[in-house]
Motif scaffolding. Sequence first.
Motif, short mmCIF file in Angstrom:
data_model
loop_
_atom_site.label_atom_id
_atom_site.label_comp_id
_atom_site.label_asym_id
_atom_site.label_seq_id
_atom_site.Cartn_x
_atom_site.Cartn_y
_atom_site.Cartn_z
N UNK A 665 8.42 -8.28 6.72
CA UNK A 665 7.36 -7.85 7.40
C UNK A 665 8.08 -7.31 8.82
N UNK A 666 7.80 -6.38 9.13
CA UNK A 666 8.69 -5.52 10.41
C UNK A 666 8.26 -6.28 11.73
N UNK A 667 7.26 -7.13 11.76
CA UNK A 667 7.05 -7.67 13.23
C UNK A 667 7.72 -9.05 13.11
N UNK A 668 7.64 -9.90 11.95
CA UNK A 668 8.20 -11.28 12.13
C UNK A 668 9.39 -11.39 11.30
N UNK A 669 9.82 -10.22 10.91
CA UNK A 669 10.94 -10.22 10.18
C UNK A 669 11.36 -11.43 9.12
N UNK A 670 10.25 -11.65 8.33
CA UNK A 670 10.25 -12.63 7.19
C UNK A 670 9.29 -12.20 6.03
N UNK A 671 9.79 -12.37 4.90
CA UNK A 671 9.49 -12.05 3.73
C UNK A 671 7.73 -12.82 3.76
N UNK A 672 6.85 -12.10 3.41
CA UNK A 672 5.39 -12.15 3.24
C UNK A 672 4.77 -11.81 1.90
N UNK A 673 3.86 -12.42 1.40
CA UNK A 673 2.95 -12.11 0.35
C UNK A 673 1.86 -11.35 0.74
N UNK A 674 1.73 -10.24 0.13
CA UNK A 674 0.57 -9.12 0.48
C UNK A 674 -0.25 -8.92 -0.73
N UNK A 675 -1.45 -9.16 -0.70
CA UNK A 675 -2.49 -8.82 -1.58
C UNK A 675 -3.33 -7.69 -1.16
N UNK A 676 -3.70 -7.01 -2.33
CA UNK A 676 -4.67 -5.70 -2.02
C UNK A 676 -5.82 -6.01 -1.19
N UNK A 677 -6.02 -4.88 -0.27
CA UNK A 677 -7.37 -5.08 0.48
C UNK A 677 -8.06 -3.92 0.37
N UNK A 678 -7.55 -2.78 0.36
CA UNK A 678 -8.28 -1.44 0.14
C UNK A 678 -7.41 -0.59 -0.69
N UNK A 679 -8.13 0.60 -0.84
CA UNK A 679 -7.19 1.76 -1.51
C UNK A 679 -8.06 2.92 -1.71
N UNK A 680 -7.51 3.88 -0.82
CA UNK A 680 -8.38 5.28 -0.73
C UNK A 680 -7.22 6.48 -0.26
N UNK A 681 -7.64 7.44 -0.49
CA UNK A 681 -6.72 8.56 0.09
C UNK A 681 -5.35 8.80 -0.19
N UNK A 682 -5.16 8.10 -1.48
CA UNK A 682 -3.64 8.33 -2.00
C UNK A 682 -2.81 7.04 -1.52
N UNK A 683 -3.52 6.03 -0.75
CA UNK A 683 -2.54 4.97 -0.32
C UNK A 683 -3.24 3.47 -0.53
N UNK A 684 -2.49 2.50 -0.64
CA UNK A 684 -2.97 1.07 -0.91
C UNK A 684 -2.48 0.26 0.13
N UNK A 685 -3.60 -0.25 0.85
CA UNK A 685 -3.29 -1.03 1.98
C UNK A 685 -3.45 -2.57 1.59
N UNK A 686 -2.36 -3.45 1.66
CA UNK A 686 -2.29 -4.68 1.49
C UNK A 686 -2.25 -5.64 2.72
N UNK A 687 -2.84 -7.03 2.40
CA UNK A 687 -2.81 -7.70 3.70
C UNK A 687 -2.14 -9.14 3.47
N UNK A 688 -1.36 -9.67 4.17
CA UNK A 688 -1.01 -10.82 4.13
C UNK A 688 -1.66 -12.03 4.83
N UNK A 689 -1.33 -13.25 4.68
CA UNK A 689 -2.15 -14.43 5.49
C UNK A 689 -2.05 -14.23 6.89
N UNK A 690 -1.05 -13.65 7.32
CA UNK A 690 -0.89 -13.63 8.73
C UNK A 690 -1.59 -12.45 9.39
N UNK A 691 -2.55 -11.81 8.46
CA UNK A 691 -3.28 -10.55 8.98
C UNK A 691 -2.36 -9.44 9.18
N UNK A 692 -1.16 -9.54 8.68
CA UNK A 692 -0.31 -8.13 8.63
C UNK A 692 -0.42 -7.24 7.51
N UNK A 693 -0.45 -5.97 7.50
CA UNK A 693 -0.94 -5.12 6.79
C UNK A 693 0.38 -4.28 6.44
#
Length: 704
Positions: A665-693
């Motif tokens: 994560x660029x904000x907290x500088x720790x590894x996080x697990x991200x799960x898919x939240x949306x996909x559109x326009x040639x990009x996939x957005x994943x979100x972590x438990x800390x609400x980071x995207x």
Amino acid sequence: MPDQLFYNTGVSTYLWVLSNRKKSAHRGRVALVKAQDHWQKARQSSGSKRKYLGPDQLNKIVRLYEEALSTPVGGSPRDQVSVVRNEDLLYRQIVIECPLRLRFELTTDGLQQLSSLRSIQRGDHPEKLVGALRGLVGTSWATSSDAFSALRHAVATAGQTWPRGAAFERSVRNAIGVRDDQGEVQQRRGVTEPDPELRDLVVMPLRDDPVEYFRKEVLPHAPDAWLNHAKTRLGCAIRTSLFYVAELDGEFGPLRTFAQLETERVKLRRPRRGEAEPIPPKHLTASYLHSVDSALELPDAELDDSELTPCTGGDLVGRSGNWRLLPAGFGDAVTRLFVLHPTPGSGRGLCEWLNSRKGHAAYPQARELLDTPVPVELVAAPEVEDLLEEVQEGRHALRMATDGILPNVFAGSETRVAEIRQFIRFIAREARLAKQLVRPFDDPVWRAEASYPFHVAALARRYRVSTHPAERKDGLLKLGEGTARTLGVLALRELIAHHGSFTSSLRKTIGHGATFGTWTTLIKRFTDEVPTPQLPELLALREHDVTLSFLKEIKDHRNNSHHAHGVRRNHEIDEDVENLEPYVVSALNSVNWLSSTDWFWVERCEYLDDSSFQAVGLRLRGSHPSWEPFSRSINHPLRPDRIYVDGNPSGVPIDLWPLAMVSLCPDCRTRELFLLNSISGGAAVLRSLEEHELTIPYTTQNQN
């Protein structure tokens, strides 16, 4: 009737309604009313009385009795009323005799018994007669004629008179005779004399042929046995198995269909005087039934002329509510317990079913045991047998691992009070630790926190440590939604594999952001569309749709409470938590198979040779944010910086990209697990438990 109805006894009661004025349609029939489940708990116990029949129960029992009057003959184990014919309750008790076989030996104890016989005491010189026999102590004879000839000769040589009479000779035989399965067959007036200790009483249905039973079941093991027809008795009894009410659907059949009762007996013969003591067999008792894996660990049986039942690996051994299927390499032993030989592929199912019968009456006779109703579809299913192997091995491993933990504080060799007091303090600390370690076995939330994939495990911990009512409610809702998201990601991966691509229909489902409803929709599509998933554990989602129904209840509760007007008080939120928690806990329980799936992130994959590789990375399991490092040998390469999931037993790991990723994560500088939240326009957005995207480029061309 129910048990525990009376002050002095807790046994179940039968009420017989007898009449000699039956209608013609009712003659020759007996109606059985199974009322053992109709009772109320007494507010206060009185002796053995802990239950009573209230008005509702009495009315129900009367209605069942009235229903019985019009019920046809027959019925299933699920019926509370069944009707049988008179002859179904009649039985024949047959007596099986074996010959009395004796060898003869004069011992010190035998001489003492002879000296106390009245016929000898009344003689002129009893002490001289006994003294004449003392020289024969330690002598043995194969036949009674040889023994009596030797005794008479010794007495005559001393100038004494040997008493006469059939009663005296029988007493002498009792004093010097030793039971021996190779000994002389005893006769009385030309008729073989039976051995009372080997007499066997067998109760069988009246309709069965005793001669056929004797020919098939007895003669192969005891060729010199015979039926004593003079002692055959007829009787009538209502078997307890007739009152069994099945809690399961499906077909039931008697236990005798799936197992044969061992009827052979091993005689533990005492060694003869001067004879080398034989090697005794191993003795399996109830106390050792679950604690040993080999007959070599058992104590030796006592050679006391008793008869025990042989058992070996693969046999089902036990008694009411306490059974074990002995391991294949267990070895040979003898036991006083029942021994069953299950048909191939049914042993573990039978063991599990018989162990569930603890609340039912003990089996007074082998016939009652063999009449036990058994669920046919479950006992005969190979898949159930394989799964129960894991269950029973897990139980056994747990029992062996905990054996010796928290021992009795006074069972050691220490005698000093100060040392014992210190040992008690140590055991108390161990007990506190043990209580914490076993919590995951008893509490589904603790279990999820310790062993589920990280996304669910971390949310389980957040809920467990929450204290404020609003925080607890929010934790429950997020835990429910997190469970749905984790399952939805797996379901979406399976749908993509099933359709061959991330179809426009699937992309449209999460095009504007995934919600709780999105994941339940994907789970439903998976159960409807994918017949054979790559991850076999996902088949559990099809079992009566219980998981999906629990998740929908949680979603509906969230929607209803979020749309409520006004500020809610703490006691109202507490009520929400109390109503919501059972659904979340049930959902976690229904997906306990998640603990056997392995989620791991591959940091690198090292080449070993043409057919083996070493995957190195982090295991994404449990709630601890510092994921556990792992190293795993595989026979095909895995892509670095990808998350894979695998089942148990291990198969081909399934790549979850782009549905799940680990990233710094660029904000907290720790590894996080991200799960898919949306996909559109040639990009996939994943979100972590800390609400980071995390946004990654993704098109149908780079889906692999």
